[in-house]
Design a protein around this motif. Structure first.
Motif, PDB file in Angstrom:
ATOM      1  N   MET A   1      -5.657 -12.134   5.269  1.00 48.53           N
ATOM      2  CA  MET A   1      -4.671 -11.763   4.270  1.00 48.53           C
ATOM      3  C   MET A   1      -3.887 -12.987   3.801  1.00 48.53           C
ATOM      4  SD  MET A   1      -1.470  -9.205   4.749  1.00 48.53           S
ATOM      5  CE  MET A   1      -1.078  -8.141   3.382  1.00 48.53           C
ATOM      6  N   LEU A   2      -3.682 -13.065   2.485  1.00 43.49           N
ATOM      7  CA  LEU A   2      -2.962 -14.205   1.927  1.00 43.49           C
ATOM      8  C   LEU A   2      -1.536 -14.250   2.459  1.00 43.49           C
ATOM      9  CD1 LEU A   2      -3.921 -14.112  -1.849  1.00 43.49           C
ATOM     10  CD2 LEU A   2      -4.577 -15.841  -0.181  1.00 43.49           C
ATOM     11  N   SER A   3      -1.066 -15.445   2.784  1.00 43.89           N
ATOM     12  CA  SER A   3       0.287 -15.613   3.310  1.00 43.89           C
ATOM     13  C   SER A   3       1.327 -15.071   2.331  1.00 43.89           C
ATOM     14  CB  SER A   3       0.564 -17.092   3.555  1.00 43.89           C
ATOM     15  OG  SER A   3      -0.334 -17.584   4.502  1.00 43.89           O
ATOM     16  N   ARG A   4       1.107 -15.369   1.051  1.00 41.26           N
ATOM     17  CA  ARG A   4       2.080 -14.925   0.051  1.00 41.26           C
ATOM     18  C   ARG A   4       2.150 -13.397  -0.009  1.00 41.26           C
ATOM     19  NH1 ARG A   4       0.868 -13.251  -4.757  1.00 41.26           N
ATOM     20  NH2 ARG A   4      -1.188 -14.197  -4.639  1.00 41.26           N
ATOM     21  N   GLU A  99      -2.654  -4.813  -4.558  1.00 39.89           N
ATOM     22  CA  GLU A  99      -4.060  -4.714  -4.158  1.00 39.89           C
ATOM     23  C   GLU A  99      -4.238  -4.478  -2.664  1.00 39.89           C
ATOM     24  OE1 GLU A  99      -2.673  -7.232  -5.756  1.00 39.89           O
ATOM     25  OE2 GLU A  99      -2.960  -9.059  -4.570  1.00 39.89           O
TER      26      GLU A  99
ATOM     27  N   GLU B  57      -0.040   7.219 -15.810  1.00 42.01           N
ATOM     28  CA  GLU B  57      -0.326   7.396 -14.385  1.00 42.01           C
ATOM     29  C   GLU B  57      -1.171   6.266 -13.834  1.00 42.01           C
ATOM     30  OE1 GLU B  57      -0.338  12.236 -13.895  1.00 42.01           O
ATOM     31  OE2 GLU B  57      -2.221  11.125 -13.808  1.00 42.01           O
ATOM     32  N   MET B  58      -2.155   5.850 -14.621  1.00 48.89           N
ATOM     33  CA  MET B  58      -3.034   4.779 -14.152  1.00 48.89           C
ATOM     34  C   MET B  58      -2.322   3.430 -14.231  1.00 48.89           C
ATOM     35  SD  MET B  58      -6.375   6.428 -15.996  1.00 48.89           S
ATOM     36  CE  MET B  58      -7.189   4.933 -16.357  1.00 48.89           C
ATOM     37  N   GLY B  59      -1.153   3.452 -14.874  1.00 48.35           N
ATOM     38  CA  GLY B  59      -0.385   2.206 -14.952  1.00 48.35           C
ATOM     39  C   GLY B  59      -1.060   1.163 -15.811  1.00 48.35           C
ATOM     40  N   ILE B 233       2.604 -12.819 -12.428  1.00 54.47           N
ATOM     41  CA  ILE B 233       2.983 -11.524 -12.981  1.00 54.47           C
ATOM     42  C   ILE B 233       3.464 -11.599 -14.425  1.00 54.47           C
ATOM     43  CG2 ILE B 233       5.343 -11.638 -12.082  1.00 54.47           C
ATOM     44  CD1 ILE B 233       3.724  -8.454 -11.459  1.00 54.47           C
ATOM     45  N   TYR B 238      -1.889 -10.078 -16.667  1.00 53.56           N
ATOM     46  CA  TYR B 238      -1.792  -9.917 -15.202  1.00 53.56           C
ATOM     47  C   TYR B 238      -2.403  -8.598 -14.741  1.00 53.56           C
ATOM     48  CZ  TYR B 238       0.033  -9.584 -10.483  1.00 53.56           C
ATOM     49  OH  TYR B 238       0.135  -9.452  -9.118  1.00 53.56           O
ATOM     50  N   ARG B 246      -9.048  -6.287  -7.591  1.00 56.73           N
ATOM     51  CA  ARG B 246      -9.144  -5.063  -6.795  1.00 56.73           C
ATOM     52  C   ARG B 246     -10.537  -4.464  -6.880  1.00 56.73           C
ATOM     53  NH1 ARG B 246      -4.453  -2.742  -8.503  1.00 56.73           N
ATOM     54  NH2 ARG B 246      -5.506  -1.460 -10.030  1.00 56.73           N
ATOM     55  N   GLU B 251      -9.748 -11.583  -3.447  1.00 63.18           N
ATOM     56  CA  GLU B 251      -8.321 -11.858  -3.346  1.00 63.18           C
ATOM     57  C   GLU B 251      -7.787 -12.261  -4.716  1.00 63.18           C
ATOM     58  OE1 GLU B 251      -6.339 -11.371  -0.947  1.00 63.18           O
ATOM     59  OE2 GLU B 251      -7.430 -11.576   0.943  1.00 63.18           O
ATOM     60  N   LEU B 252      -6.589 -11.770  -5.041  1.00 65.01           N
ATOM     61  CA  LEU B 252      -5.896 -12.224  -6.244  1.00 65.01           C
ATOM     62  C   LEU B 252      -4.961 -13.344  -5.808  1.00 65.01           C
ATOM     63  CD1 LEU B 252      -5.212 -11.735  -9.252  1.00 65.01           C
ATOM     64  CD2 LEU B 252      -3.405 -10.229  -8.469  1.00 65.01           C
ATOM     65  N   VAL B 253      -5.220 -14.564  -6.234  1.00 61.60           N
ATOM     66  CA  VAL B 253      -4.409 -15.684  -5.752  1.00 61.60           C
ATOM     67  C   VAL B 253      -3.624 -16.334  -6.889  1.00 61.60           C
ATOM     68  CG1 VAL B 253      -6.046 -16.188  -3.896  1.00 61.60           C
ATOM     69  CG2 VAL B 253      -6.218 -17.439  -6.050  1.00 61.60           C
ATOM     70  N   GLU B 254      -2.513 -16.970  -6.518  1.00 59.20           N
ATOM     71  CA  GLU B 254      -1.768 -17.816  -7.445  1.00 59.20           C
ATOM     72  C   GLU B 254      -1.986 -19.257  -6.995  1.00 59.20           C
ATOM     73  OE1 GLU B 254       2.283 -16.391  -7.451  1.00 59.20           O
ATOM     74  OE2 GLU B 254       1.627 -14.350  -7.874  1.00 59.20           O
ATOM     75  N   ASP B 257      -1.203 -20.435  -3.565  1.00 60.68           N
ATOM     76  CA  ASP B 257      -1.965 -19.908  -2.429  1.00 60.68           C
ATOM     77  C   ASP B 257      -3.118 -20.824  -2.053  1.00 60.68           C
ATOM     78  OD1 ASP B 257      -0.463 -17.556  -2.265  1.00 60.68           O
ATOM     79  OD2 ASP B 257      -1.641 -16.623  -3.844  1.00 60.68           O
ATOM     80  N   MET B 268      -7.510 -21.299   0.997  1.00 60.04           N
ATOM     81  CA  MET B 268      -6.337 -20.486   0.669  1.00 60.04           C
ATOM     82  C   MET B 268      -5.521 -20.271   1.951  1.00 60.04           C
ATOM     83  SD  MET B 268      -7.987 -16.773  -0.131  1.00 60.04           S
ATOM     84  CE  MET B 268      -9.281 -16.026   0.854  1.00 60.04           C
ATOM     85  N   THR B 270      -3.802 -18.177   4.514  1.00 57.26           N
ATOM     86  CA  THR B 270      -3.758 -16.781   4.956  1.00 57.26           C
ATOM     87  C   THR B 270      -2.972 -16.723   6.256  1.00 57.26           C
ATOM     88  OG1 THR B 270      -5.608 -16.630   6.505  1.00 57.26           O
ATOM     89  CG2 THR B 270      -6.165 -16.615   4.159  1.00 57.26           C
TER      90      THR B 270
END
Lengths: 310, 483
Positions: A1-4, A99, B57-59, B233, B238, B246, B251-254, B257, B268, B270
């Motif tokens: 799992m990502l730290s952030r 997610e 609902e699904m956003g 975000i 985004y 998903r 993984e969704l990373v910035e 990360d 990354m 973790t």
């Protein structure tokens, strides 16, 4: 799992717990005020002290009245201890960790946010206050239940549990310190009402019923303290929080570095007995719990959240 | 006829995708038109409400940059799907593969041998002066010669119904999540329609994308680590970044990360310590990717990422520098590229384009500006363009001055008579202009989405379909008509 992501999930849980506890305590406080005769009541300022929010409050140059204090704790956007702020912070954290959470968690947090935004301001007066606070509690409980029944037992779940319990630990310690100090500081108050005040706080911790069944119907201050500190089966007791955090983090990488303060705290609990000690010693114990919560957060931040280069 | 909302439908002077000039439904749209004409106005409203509810609902949301107050907006969606026959789509699809293949060969050539310049097919200075040409990419040849791994090509249909390419988006094209969500909404709201139709499914996209990304991994291992890199975000896409991560289980990373460690390997952060990353599906522009090479003030990128990519320790999709072919001037040369690299005739044609950098064309554009669409060479999102017939005299003059000052930066195209389709607006079905953005994946193999994202200009007569500027969207059906 990502730290952030781990960090965001942790803080989401902390802020949800904070919103719920603030609602519970504000409710109890309002109720007790109505029951106590003039001269024996707790000052509104105590509510601010519980959350360590007094300094921020007095910066606004207001006097601590029922309305000003409750507005500050329920609805003030700029107060990092208010329900409004906690819920917004929980939502922002959830938004960027969607997610790893069950889809419904995001939807419920979002609804809680919309509800708070709409009603916090209108719920400061007594008439709407109780309903609003109970709604906050119920919605937070629904979220906790949802996570407990749907979240996979993965790192995300561990950090959710950790966040909830470390916040609870910290707040319980604050409540005990602030309330016992406030009780002692009232000059010429009738000590017969002290039990009533502690009964209120047992209720805020959902512990009054269990206390009555296992100890007796009259709430006695020292045994109430022992109960919320030492009872290992009470989900809101300090020992329960310490044990459960320990258990949920045990399997994580380098957890031994993080959880040392828990072992120290638990050890001191063996000798804790409010009936046998002075108020000062009791305060020292409880302050120790509070610093344990702080060290846990710092250790987790250094070990798991803060990126460390190879 | 039971209802009043679908009377007097006409799309005078334009090609309508559902109804012929004589007022009959086209084959692919026959059941669709019959179904909607059978609904009462109340049923129509109910369906639309159901769609709005599903979207909330699904956003499904998108973000508008300039909109400080209300960052997230719900996705504007029209409930009447757009149908295209599979026979027609088949040739478009082949055309798209052909085009992306040529574009990828072109990018590879530009950063390596530069044969196309030597052979005088494309003028060297047009490419090398483009701000999307990245010096740091020279001498690199990524796996399979693939640079633009995800390409979003904007198609329009002209007055004859013929598909034309309007532009190629080779940097970080977005919109695919909305294509998928549109289908989800339609399935919830119009389930009956799917019984009478054979419609190509679109929900395969995330697994196709994942398969393509995995094929790029420099490490030949069972499960390469794929991540989606988002600016965060506040980026307008985004929602899509999170959606794709998903649905691929990535993984969704910035930027923060990730870091580049020893031997130029990307990791990354973790909770279990550093984990190696093999493939980065980046949704950040080149300029912000690596402060070591591009913009030094970038806080959303990863220091050292280019080093890692150049030493083939990590794959980046789309490859840095791909944008060199995503330029409205280079666009004009794509038909020649197809001929040059593949020895084939383009299957899908370009829209006629005047390059203001050419003397004759510049004269023509200046003389006829009131009839033309003028576009800056590399802006996206419909920003900065001028539609001659709709603009004022003053704007014409302003653009003439802008062009004269920097002709390389502008192209012009005739104002197209964009096709229309029936759209439900204010309790009435009315004709609105639309375009189509299919997505083409290029890795070890090529793949094209069946259909794509249809965007529709909701204002009557408007030609601007961008969601940031009042556009909506429709579900797009590739229908097997049995021919």
């Amino acid at each position: 799992m990502l730290s952030r992501v781990a960090e965001r999930v942790f803080w989401m849980a902390r802020y949800l717990e904070r919103a719920e506890s603030t609602a519970r305590i504000a409710n109890t406080f309002s109720q007790i005020r109505m029951d106590l005769p003039r001269g024996s009541e707790l000052p509104w300022q105590t509510l601010l002290e519980i959350f360590g929010a007094d300094a921020n409050f007095y910066d606004l140059k207001r006097s601590a009245s029922e309305h000003s204090v409750l507005h500050f704790m329920l609805a003030r956007v700029g107060n990092p201890n208010s329900i409004r702020f906690s819920v917004t912070a929980a939502r922002e954290n959830a938004r960027t960790a969607r997610e790893v959470l069950p889809e419904e968690v995001w939807e419920l947090v979002n609804e809680l946010h919309l509800f708070t935004k709409e009603f916090a301001e209108k719920s400061v007066a007594r008439r709407n206050r109780f309903d609003f606070l109970m709604q906050i509690v119920t919605r937070c409980q629904a979220l906790s239940g949802l996570m407990m029944t749907t979240q996979t037992r993965d790192h995300a779940y561990r950090f959710i549990t950790f966040g909830h319990l470390v916040e609870r630990l910290d707040l319980n310690a604050r409540v005990i310190l602030a309330v016992s100090a406030a009780i002692d500081s009232r000059e010429g108050a009738n000590p017969a009402f002290d039990g009533l005040i502690w009964a209120g706080f047992l209720e805020a911790l959902s512990a009054l019923g269990t206390y009555k069944r296992s100890v007796g119907p009259m709430v006695e201050p020292d045994s109430a303290l022992n109960f919320v500190i030492r009872n290992p089966d009470l989900p809101r007791s300090i020992v329960y929080c310490l044990n459960t955090i320990r258990m949920s983090l045990k399997s994580m990488k380098s957890s031994e570095k993080v959880i040392t303060p828990i072992d120290q705290s638990l050890k001191s609990m063996y000798t804790f007995d409010a009936e046998e000690m002075s108020v000062e010693t009791m305060h020292k114990f409880v302050s120790g719990v509070q610093s344990c919560a702080e060290r846990l957060t710092n250790n987790a931040t250094n070990n798991w959240f803060l990126p460390t280069s190879l | 006829m039971r209802n009043s909302f679908w009377t007097n439908y006409s799309s005078a002077n334009f090609f309508d995708e559902a109804i012929t000039a004589r007022g009959n439904p086209r084959v692919a749209s026959r059941e669709l038109v019959k179904f909607f004409k059978g609904l009462s106005i109340q049923e129509m409203r109910d369906r639309r409400m159901a769609a709005e509810l599903a979207i909330r609902e699904m956003g499904v949301s998108f973000t508008v940059y300039s909109d400080n107050k209300n960052l997230d907006r719900e996705w504007p969606f029209d409930i009447i799907p757009r149908a295209i026959s599979s026979a027609q789509w088949d040739s478009v699809q082949r055309g798209l593969k052909q085009r992306t293949q040529a574009l990828n060969q072109f990018i590879d050539d530009v950063y390596n041998q530069q044969k196309i310049f030597l052979d005088g097919v494309v003028p060297r200075e047009i490419v090398l002066n483009s701000k999307n040409f990245k010096e740091a990419c020279k001498g690199i040849s990524p796996a399979f010669g693939a640079w633009a791994h995800v390409c979003g090509t904007d198609l329009v249909r002209n007055h004859a119904g013929e598909f034309l390419v309007l532009e190629d988006n080779l940097r970080v094209p977005s919109g695919v999540a909305y294509m998928l969500e549109n289908r989800e909404v339609t399935k919830r709201v119009l389930p009956e329609l799917f019984q009478n139709y054979s419609i190509s499914p679109v929900d395969d996209y995330p697994s196709q994308l994942h398969k393509m990304l995995v094929s790029l991994s420099p490490r030949r291992i069972q499960k390469p680590v794929v991540v989606v890199l988002t600016p965060g975000i506040f980026n307008s896409a985004y929602f899509e970044h999170a959606f794709l991560a998903r649905s691929m289980g990535a993984e969704l990373v910035e930027g923060a990360d990730l870091f580049v460690g020893d031997e130029n390997v990307v990791y990354m952060h973790t909770v279990d310590g550093p984990e190696r990353v093999d493939v980065i599906y980046r949704r950040i522009d080149d300029d912000f990717l690596d402060p070591e090479v591009f913009r030094t003030d970038s806080v959303i990128g990863v220091r050292g990422l280019m080093r890692s990519w150049r030493s083939k320790k990590v794959a980046i999709a789309n490859a840095p520098g791909s944008g060199v072919a995503d330029d409205k001037v280079v666009y004009a040369y794509v038909p020649k590229m197809i001929q040059y690299y593949l020895g084939e005739k383009p299957i899908v044609a370009n829209v006629e384009t005047y390059l203001c950098s050419e003397k004759d064309a510049l004269q023509y554009v200046t003389d006829n500006i009131h009839e033309l669409v003028v576009k800056p060479a590399n802006e996206s999102g419909g920003y900065g363009l001028m539609i001659g017939p709709k603009a004022t005299e003053e704007e014409h003059e302003k653009f003439k001055r802008k062009i004269a000052k920097n002709p390389r930066n502008y192209v012009a195209q005739p104002t197209l008579k964009l096709s229309t389709a029936p759209t439900y607006i204010d309790d009435k079905v009315d004709a609105r202009h639309l375009d189509l953005r299919p997505f083409i994946l290029t890795g070890s193999e090529n793949w094209v989405t069946p259909g794509g994202l249809t965007r529709v200009a909701l204002r009557k007569g408007s030609l601007v379909v961008n969601s940031s500027q009042g556009g909506g969207s429709k579900d797009t059906w590739i229908v097997d008509t049995g021919d």
